[in-house]
Write a protein that holds these residues in place. Structure first.
Motif, PDB file in Angstrom:
ATOM      1  N   ALA A   1       0.823  -1.208   0.000  1.00 55.23           N
ATOM      2  CA  ALA A   1       0.000   0.000   0.000  1.00 55.23           C
ATOM      3  C   ALA A   1       0.857   1.258   0.000  1.00 55.23           C
ATOM      4  N   GLU A   2       1.946   1.247   0.750  1.00 56.31           N
ATOM      5  CA  GLU A   2       2.818   2.414   0.782  1.00 56.31           C
ATOM      6  C   GLU A   2       3.431   2.684  -0.579  1.00 56.31           C
ATOM      7  N   ASN A   3       3.785   1.640  -1.301  1.00 57.81           N
ATOM      8  CA  ASN A   3       4.350   1.854  -2.635  1.00 57.81           C
ATOM      9  C   ASN A   3       3.296   2.353  -3.625  1.00 57.81           C
ATOM     10  N   VAL A   4       2.067   1.887  -3.492  1.00 60.38           N
ATOM     11  CA  VAL A   4       1.001   2.427  -4.339  1.00 60.38           C
ATOM     12  C   VAL A   4       0.795   3.908  -4.020  1.00 60.38           C
ATOM     13  N   ARG A   5       0.766   4.232  -2.739  1.00 62.11           N
ATOM     14  CA  ARG A   5       0.618   5.642  -2.353  1.00 62.11           C
ATOM     15  C   ARG A   5       1.733   6.492  -2.936  1.00 62.11           C
TER      16      ARG A   5
END
Length: 310
Positions: free
Chosen positions: A288-292
Motif C-alpha cells: 500500500a505504501e508503494n502504491v501511495r
C-alpha cells in the motif's frame, strides 16, 4: 480518481490478502479498485507473486509498477515484457522472522544443543561451549535480511563479518565486497549464513574451493537460495569433516526429492523452506505504501536493479 490494482497470485493468496490489502490501501489514503480480474487496459499496479499465471506484462499499457509479494525476484527480473518498475518485498514480518530463525540455528550450533537433545546413549558430556566472542560468524549477503541478522548476532557477542556485491557499512560488522573480499570474509569462519539472492554471479558461491577456506568443522546455514551451494561439494566437505554440519532450508528442487542425499546424511538438517515468510498484514502495508508513493509521484521503495537481478 480510483487507482486500479490487480492482484496476481494463487487463489488462496487472494483469500488471505483481500481484506488486509483493502484495509492497508484505505489507511494510506488510496481509493483503489482491487481485484483479480480487471481489464488489462485499466491496470496501473500489479500485486504479484512469481507463480502467478500473469507472465506477459506488455498487455498492461498503463502499468506503473509491479509490487512483488516475495523477497525473491530472480524469476521476475529477467522478464523482458516487464518495462515498469519492479519492487521486491521487504517488510517487518519477513525480516523479524528471518532474524529469529537465523539466530535460533546459530545458537543451536554454537551451544552444541544437538548433543543434549539427541542423546539416546545418555552420555554426560563434560565442558561448556565457548562464549559467542570466541566463535566467528560470516553472513554472505548484506541486504535488508542479512544486515538485520548480522546486527542481532553482534548484539549477542559474536564477531560478525559480512560480504556483499557492493561495499556496505554496518556498525559492528566487518564488511567485505568483491571477489577478493569473499575469501577474506570466509577465511576461518566457524559459522556461515547464506542470505544472497539467486543470480548467475552467486550460483555455487559455496563450492569445493570456498568451503575449504572455512574453519575445520564449520557450520553452514542456508535460508537464502538453494543454488548458492554446490550440493556435491558440500557432501564431500561433510564427509571429510571440513564442514561439521549443514542446516539447509532451501534447495535447487523443492520439495527436496525423497532420494536426495541430504535427507539421510547424519550431519545435515533439512527444514522445509520455513526460515521466514511474508505476513499478510505487514506485507499489505508495504504494498500500500508503494502504491501511495506511485500516486503521489514519490520514489518507490525497494526497487530491483534488474541489471543484477535483485
Amino acid at each position: 480518481m480510483v487507482t486500479q490494482v490487480l492482484f496476481a497470485a494463487k487463489e488462496e493468496r487472494w483469500t488471505e490478502y483481500q481484506a488486509p490489502l483493502t484495509r492497508a490501501l484505505r489507511e494510506v489514503g488510496v481509493e483503489a479498485n482491487l481485484g483479480t480480474d480487471l481489464p488489462n487496459e485499466d491496470v496501473e499496479y500489479i500485486v504479484y507473486a512469481p507463480n502467478s499465471s500473469v507472465q506477459d506484462f506488455s498487455v498492461f499499457p498503463k502499468l506503473k509498477a509491479v509490487l512483488n509479494l516475495w523477497a525473491g525476484v530472480e524469476t521476475v527480473a529477467p522478464n523482458k515484457t516487464l518495462k515498469a518498475p519492479l519492487a521486491r518485498m521487504v517488510d517487518h514480518g519477513l525480516t523479524q522472522g528471518m532474524i529469529e530463525w537465523v539466530t535460533g540455528h546459530v545458537m543451536r550450533h554454537h551451544l552444541g544443543m544437538d548433543a543434549h537433545i539427541i542423546n539416546p546413549d545418555r552420555n554426560w558430556p563434560a565442558g561448556a561451549p565457548p562464549l559467542a566472542e570466541q566463535r566467528s560468524v560470516t553472513i554472505l549477503g548484506l541486504g535488508a535480511l542479512g544486515a538485520a541478522c548480522a546486527q542481532m548476532l553482534t548484539q549477542i557477542g559474536f564477531p560478525v563479518n559480512g560480504w556483499s556485491r557492493m561495499q556496505k557499512d554496518i556498525e559492528g560488522v566487518g564488511c567485505y565486497s568483491g571477489d577478493a573480499g569473499l575469501k577474506a570474509a570466509l577465511d576461518g569462519a566457524d559459522i556461515v549464513v547464506l542470505l544472497l539472492p539467486d543470480t548467475p554471479a552467486t550460483e555455487n558461491v559455496m563450492n569445493g574451493e570456498s568451503l575449504g577456506w572455512l574453519a575445520q568443522g564449520a557450520t553452514i546455514i542456508n535460508p537464502g537460495r538453494g543454488p548458492l551451494i554446490d550440493d556435491d561439494a558440500l557432501l564431500v566437505a561433510l564427509d571429510s569433516g571440513q564442514v561439521g554440519h549443514a542446516t539447509l532450508d532451501v534447495f535447487r528442487i523443492e520439495p527436496l526429492p525423497q532420494d536426495h542425499s541430504f535427507w539421510a546424511h547424519p550431519n545435515v538438517t533439512v527444514t522445509p523452506h520455513i526460515a521466514s515468510e511474508t505476513r499478510t498484514w505487514t506485507a499489505s502495508q508495504c504494498v500500500a505504501e508503494n502504491v501511495r508513493r506511485g500516486e503521489a509521484g514519490e520514489p518507490f521503495l525497494h526497487l530491483v536493479d534488474r541489471s543484477v537481478g535483485y
